[in-house]
Design a protein around this motif. Structure first.
Motif, PDB file in Angstrom:
ATOM      1  N   SER A   1      -6.588   2.108  -7.040  1.00 39.30           N
ATOM      2  CA  SER A   1      -6.190   3.426  -6.546  1.00 39.30           C
ATOM      3  C   SER A   1      -7.441   4.207  -6.180  1.00 39.30           C
ATOM      4  O   SER A   1      -8.501   4.054  -6.813  1.00 39.30           O
ATOM      5  CB  SER A   1      -5.386   4.196  -7.604  1.00 39.30           C
ATOM      6  OG  SER A   1      -4.200   3.504  -7.941  1.00 39.30           O
TER       7      SER A   1
ATOM      8  N   LEU B   1      -4.190   6.900  -2.837  1.00 43.57           N
ATOM      9  CA  LEU B   1      -3.806   5.654  -2.178  1.00 43.57           C
ATOM     10  C   LEU B   1      -3.770   4.529  -3.212  1.00 43.57           C
ATOM     11  O   LEU B   1      -4.731   4.335  -3.962  1.00 43.57           O
ATOM     12  CB  LEU B   1      -4.801   5.316  -1.064  1.00 43.57           C
ATOM     13  CG  LEU B   1      -4.420   4.154  -0.146  1.00 43.57           C
ATOM     14  CD1 LEU B   1      -3.295   4.577   0.785  1.00 43.57           C
ATOM     15  CD2 LEU B   1      -5.627   3.699   0.666  1.00 43.57           C
TER      16      LEU B   1
ATOM     17  N   TYR C   1      -4.710  13.228  -1.213  1.00 43.21           N
ATOM     18  CA  TYR C   1      -3.769  12.133  -1.416  1.00 43.21           C
ATOM     19  C   TYR C   1      -4.379  11.102  -2.371  1.00 43.21           C
ATOM     20  O   TYR C   1      -5.601  11.034  -2.559  1.00 43.21           O
ATOM     21  CB  TYR C   1      -3.428  11.441  -0.088  1.00 43.21           C
ATOM     22  CG  TYR C   1      -2.712  12.328   0.904  1.00 43.21           C
ATOM     23  CD1 TYR C   1      -1.334  12.398   0.917  1.00 43.21           C
ATOM     24  CD2 TYR C   1      -3.434  13.093   1.827  1.00 43.21           C
ATOM     25  CE1 TYR C   1      -0.669  13.203   1.826  1.00 43.21           C
ATOM     26  CE2 TYR C   1      -2.778  13.901   2.736  1.00 43.21           C
ATOM     27  CZ  TYR C   1      -1.399  13.951   2.733  1.00 43.21           C
ATOM     28  OH  TYR C   1      -0.745  14.746   3.624  1.00 43.21           O
TER      29      TYR C   1
ATOM     30  N   ILE D   1       0.984   5.678  -0.494  1.00 45.12           N
ATOM     31  CA  ILE D   1       0.214   6.922  -0.473  1.00 45.12           C
ATOM     32  C   ILE D   1       1.114   8.047  -0.953  1.00 45.12           C
ATOM     33  O   ILE D   1       2.296   8.122  -0.593  1.00 45.12           O
ATOM     34  CB  ILE D   1      -0.343   7.214   0.939  1.00 45.12           C
ATOM     35  CG1 ILE D   1      -1.301   8.395   0.884  1.00 45.12           C
ATOM     36  CG2 ILE D   1       0.753   7.401   1.958  1.00 45.12           C
ATOM     37  CD1 ILE D   1      -2.066   8.606   2.181  1.00 45.12           C
TER      38      ILE D   1
ATOM     39  N   VAL E   1       0.865  -1.182   0.000  1.00 47.16           N
ATOM     40  CA  VAL E   1       0.000   0.000   0.000  1.00 47.16           C
ATOM     41  C   VAL E   1       0.898   1.227   0.000  1.00 47.16           C
ATOM     42  O   VAL E   1       1.800   1.344   0.842  1.00 47.16           O
ATOM     43  CB  VAL E   1      -0.940   0.011   1.217  1.00 47.16           C
ATOM     44  CG1 VAL E   1      -1.872   1.214   1.153  1.00 47.16           C
ATOM     45  CG2 VAL E   1      -1.746  -1.276   1.285  1.00 47.16           C
TER      46      VAL E   1
END
Length: 462
Positions: free
Chosen positions: A116, A105, A103, A60, A58
């Motif tokens: 995403s 992710l 953001y 960010i 993961v």
């Protein structure tokens, strides 16, 4: 109001002003160090089953440049601002101390479609965001891995550790190939350590097996569980051999240097080895070409001269093996007779055996292997006062060719082979011996027609 009271009032007002200013300054300092950050946490799961996906990567990243301040002069804000983590056993991930802002992710795992999502993190607010990933099977290219197993019939003549390793390897091969527990396996260490008569002998080594004995100390033939020699069948690469011995049953007719593995079945055996009332000795020739160059060895024993050679075929496509053995008693006695002028010393007898094998890989699971065995005894010459112009030879011959082919997830083996035993004898009585008076008439006529006997066996199977 007196002057003294006026001064005291002025000092009190000044002190109060200083206290207010310090408090205000302290308040301003406290407001500048208050953390303005948030946390994004969540889980990554399988979109179809809802089960957590551990080990998912993961990451960010900020959508606006400058969300994470650049540290130093080198690098960009994007590279320094991107964070990544791996999900735990429950599929959880956490990113802490994130400044407010927008953001993106990303979640990625092998075998799943990457996903995403954009998220807007507000001041001092914790955000929980979970993602589901869909399965995406990967098409992998086939990978062929070929491993050449170590031959269990290792030729180790010195190190005890290597001999024990060979015995462990052949025991694993026995357990893999046979369901019955009474199958016995032989290694070269067993052959070397066995009691021999002049040289290492494969049949004499079998006398170490429980239930197997010899008729006497001078013969190599086997008695299995009290049964006679003709009740034990000998196979070479799946083909039967008939009385494979030399020199009147004193020496085995198969050179041990040509054998890859030897299994002895004193009881239950597979249908392919059905013959043999007392037991079956299954001999497998060894594959050659273990090295990238031709190599050979020779040995001179009290009985015979032995040669062995191995070599590759092409560049890793296969290999070949060749062994030969010949007794030299006829050469020795003939030389002794010529050097000493002695009479009746030459013994016109010799034995010879030859074994060869070739293995060739054809690619894509296809392979071809072939082997041949030829062993014979020969008497050529005169025996004084008995035979004149004697010519005799007898022995075994066997050959086979095997094609290995893929059959779905399995492998098929197609074999064609033939084995035969032949004996040819031509004899004449010594005329000088017939002229001597004898109270017992000779059972042999002065001349006799040649005797030819042949036993043949053919095999074709898959």
């Amino acid at each position: 109001m007196s002057l003294r009271n006026l001064l005291l009032c002025t000092l009190c007002v000044a002190a109060a002003s200083v206290t207010v200013m310090v408090s205000a300054a302290a308040g301003q300092s406290a407001s500048t160090v208050v953390a303005v950050s948030g946390t994004i946490t969540g889980r990554i799961v399988d979109a179809a089953t809802g089960l957590p996906l551990s080990g998912t990567t993961v990451a960010i990243e900020p959508l606006e440049a400058g969300a994470f301040p650049t540290r130093g002069s080198g690098g960009s804000a994007f590279i320094q601002g991107t964070r990544s983590a791996l999900t735990g056993p429950g599929g959880e991930y956490t990113f802490r101390d994130l400044p407010p802002g927008a953001y993106r992710l990303h979640a990625q795992r092998l075998g799943y479609t990457p996903a995403s999502v954009e998220v807007d993190l507000r001041r001092s607010v914790d955000t929980r965001l979970s993602l589901g990933l869909g399965i995406k099977p990967l098409a992998l290219h086939p990978l062929d891995v070929e491993v050449a197993p170590a031959p269990p019939f290792l030729r180790t003549r010195s190190a005890a550790a290597e001999i024990q390793g060979a015995r462990a390897a052949v025991e694993q091969s026995r357990q893999y190939d046979f369901l019955t527990s009474d199958v016995r396996a032989l290694t070269h260490g067993d052959v070397v350590e066995a009691v021999t008569l002049g040289e290492t002998d494969l049949f004499r080594a079998l006398q170490r097996v429980p239930g197997v004995s010899a008729r006497d100390d001078y013969t190599a033939i086997l008695w299995t569980r009290g049964a006679l020699w003709d009740q034990t069948r000998i196979y070479f690469d799946g083909l039967p051999l008939y009385n494979p011995t030399h020199a009147g049953w004193t020496v085995a007719g198969v050179n041990p240097e040509a054998i890859g593995v030897a299994f002895f079945h004193p009881g239950v055996r597979s249908a392919s080895l059905g013959e043999g009332a007392a037991g079956v000795l299954d001999l497998k020739s060894r594959a050659g070409g273990g090295k990238e160059r031709i190599q050979g060895s020779s040995e001179l024993s009290l009985v015979s001269l032995r040669l062995a050679a191995d070599g590759p075929i092409g560049e890793g496509r296969g290999g070949w093996m060749f062994t030969a053995r010949r007794s030299y008693l006829d050469w020795l006695t003939q030389a002794l007779e010529s050097w000493t002028s002695a009479e009746d010393v030459h013994i016109p007898y010799r034995f010879t055996d030859v074994v060869a094998r070739a293995d060739l890989r054809l690619g894509e699971g296809w392979a071809l292997e072939s082997s041949i065995l030829r062993e014979w005894d020969r008497v050529t010459g005169d025996l004084p006062e008995l035979l004149h112009g004697n010519r005799a030879r007898w022995g075994n011959s066997a050959g086979r060719i095997t094609l290995h082919s893929p059959l779905g997830p399995l492998r098929a083996r197609h074999t064609a082979g033939m084995s035969w035993y032949s004996a040819h004898v031509r004899r004449e009585l010594d005329p000088a011996a017939n002229m001597a008076p004898s109270p017992v008439p000779s059972p042999l006529p002065p001349t006799a027609p040649p005797m030819n006997n042949t036993i043949a066996y053919a095999s074709l199977g898959t």
